[in-house]
Write an enzyme that holds these catalytic residues in place. Sequence first.
Site, short mmCIF file in Angstrom:
data_model
loop_
_atom_site.label_atom_id
_atom_site.label_comp_id
_atom_site.label_asym_id
_atom_site.label_seq_id
_atom_site.Cartn_x
_atom_site.Cartn_y
_atom_site.Cartn_z
N GLU A 82 45.07 -24.68 -85.01
CA GLU A 82 44.38 -25.68 -84.29
C GLU A 82 42.85 -25.24 -83.73
O GLU A 82 42.74 -24.29 -83.12
CB GLU A 82 44.89 -26.50 -83.31
CG GLU A 82 44.50 -27.64 -82.48
CD GLU A 82 45.35 -28.28 -81.39
OE1 GLU A 82 46.59 -28.05 -81.31
OE2 GLU A 82 44.80 -29.47 -80.98
N LYS A 255 51.02 -30.76 -73.56
CA LYS A 255 50.77 -30.15 -74.87
C LYS A 255 49.76 -29.46 -75.03
O LYS A 255 49.41 -28.12 -75.71
CB LYS A 255 50.50 -31.34 -75.83
CG LYS A 255 50.81 -31.14 -77.38
CD LYS A 255 49.29 -30.71 -77.84
CE LYS A 255 49.54 -30.23 -79.43
NZ LYS A 255 48.30 -29.88 -79.88
N ASP A 271 59.35 -16.59 -79.08
CA ASP A 271 60.11 -17.77 -79.44
C ASP A 271 59.29 -18.83 -78.96
O ASP A 271 59.50 -19.17 -77.70
CB ASP A 271 61.40 -17.46 -79.18
CG ASP A 271 62.28 -18.90 -79.53
OD1 ASP A 271 61.89 -19.83 -79.80
OD2 ASP A 271 63.60 -18.55 -79.65
N HIS A 372 35.56 -30.42 -81.12
CA HIS A 372 36.42 -30.23 -82.41
C HIS A 372 35.53 -30.35 -83.73
O HIS A 372 35.95 -29.86 -84.52
CB HIS A 372 37.63 -31.57 -82.48
CG HIS A 372 38.73 -31.00 -81.81
ND1 HIS A 372 39.50 -30.06 -82.33
CD2 HIS A 372 39.46 -31.45 -80.72
CE1 HIS A 372 40.51 -30.08 -81.57
NE2 HIS A 372 40.52 -30.70 -80.54
#
Length: 416
Positions: A82, A255, A271, A372
């Site tokens: 990302e 998130k 993990d 972004h």
Amino acid sequence: MISSRIAGFHNLSRAGRLEKLVELGLLSEREAAELALEAGPLAELADNLSENVIGAVAVPLGVATNLTVDGQDVLVAMATEESSVIAAVSNGARACRELGGVFTEADDPCMIAQVQITGLADLAAAKAQVESLAGEIGKLCDACDPMLVKLGGGFRDLEVRICGPFLVVHLIVDVRDAMGANAVNTMAEALAPKLEGWTGGKVGLRILSNLADRRLVRARAVWRAEEIGADMVRGIVSAYEFAAHDPYRAATHNKGIMNGISAVALATGNDTRALEAGAHAFAATKGNAGGYGPLSRYGMTEDGDLWGEIELPMAVGIVGGATRAHPTAQKALKIMGITRGERLGRITAAVGLIQNFSALRALAGEGIQRGHMGLHARNVAIVAGAKGADIERIAKLMIERLEIREDVARALLDEG
Ligand code: NAD
């Protein structure tokens, strides 16, 4: 129509599996050869880590700069596809450097293994009986992992809960530098027949809980109003309050935190799913109304600066799982100077906080799209077929026009 029933697929070699996919018309010869090449020297390791392997997916590995955790600088290895994630950590860490960076606290690295006991008529009596056997249970657990005990870990506590019609036994085990799932699962399985004998019940599931709330890490930082602007301090506090009031916002808030945490976990062979499950389960009671809420909180200090803090379960390790086996994970740990699992946990929580701060800073300010845009536009240019110097050229043109779309990139490429 293909059939997904392929007898013996798992017995084939990597090359054989690729051949099979070509035979089925799912890949061309060239694509199969490319997949084999893309996996490179990690293909053999991949074959040993997972099943039915045909290749390996390369995810960008980067290094976040500027972070100080507990008075010690660290370059953080992060694996993520990302855009803006690593830049966000580097920028957010620079903004709190002057005040010492991030300060953390960590619980002992204790995991919980659960044993479910079914078929008990008198749950309260069985609970009391199991509780009275804590000493013996501890010895049985420790006998499963002498190595762990030698390293100062092992059984720490017993917790017995009545959950609906079941008795649930929690084994609390200090797993030292390991993530600990295998270690505690082994203990839970070994204990099961004993628990059946003692209680007369029947054991059901025996596995760790990913809600690792005996293994919390807390991280805190302060950003000067002078550095980020007084409006921004208010904006970030308001953004936090929005998340505290609204699970729809809290999910996205968290998130963002996990963007940082999962990237460190992936880089170090940890993990990611275990961490995600633990984080969201822990967040399930953090909202203002007692439901799902944000893992981090923000407020204003007496001087008008911004303080931020995060608390979450941190089941990360530096031994076991893929951490030792994966050569990239080993190098990531080396870059970060990690020799203890606890330090990795503290840094990972710090990254989650800083990541979150930067996301909120962008959202409370100009929005995230501008930040972004650069990488996103390059990505769109590549998808449209741009190569080499054209990637940057087309990306720039799209940004200038404020039109970052594949059709626009194609048109620009056609114009030459
Ligand atoms: P592991 O069993 O491979 O390694 C832990 C063992 O290493 C310990 O039991 C100990 O004997 C030994 N050890 C050596 N040096 C140590 C040190 N310094 N500190 C602690 N132990 C040391 O791995 P693990 O950490 O028990 O399990 C992690 C793996 O389990 C991960 O790959 C995870 O994906 C997987 N897993 C996860 C879940 C889940 O999260 N629900 C379930 C099953 C398996």
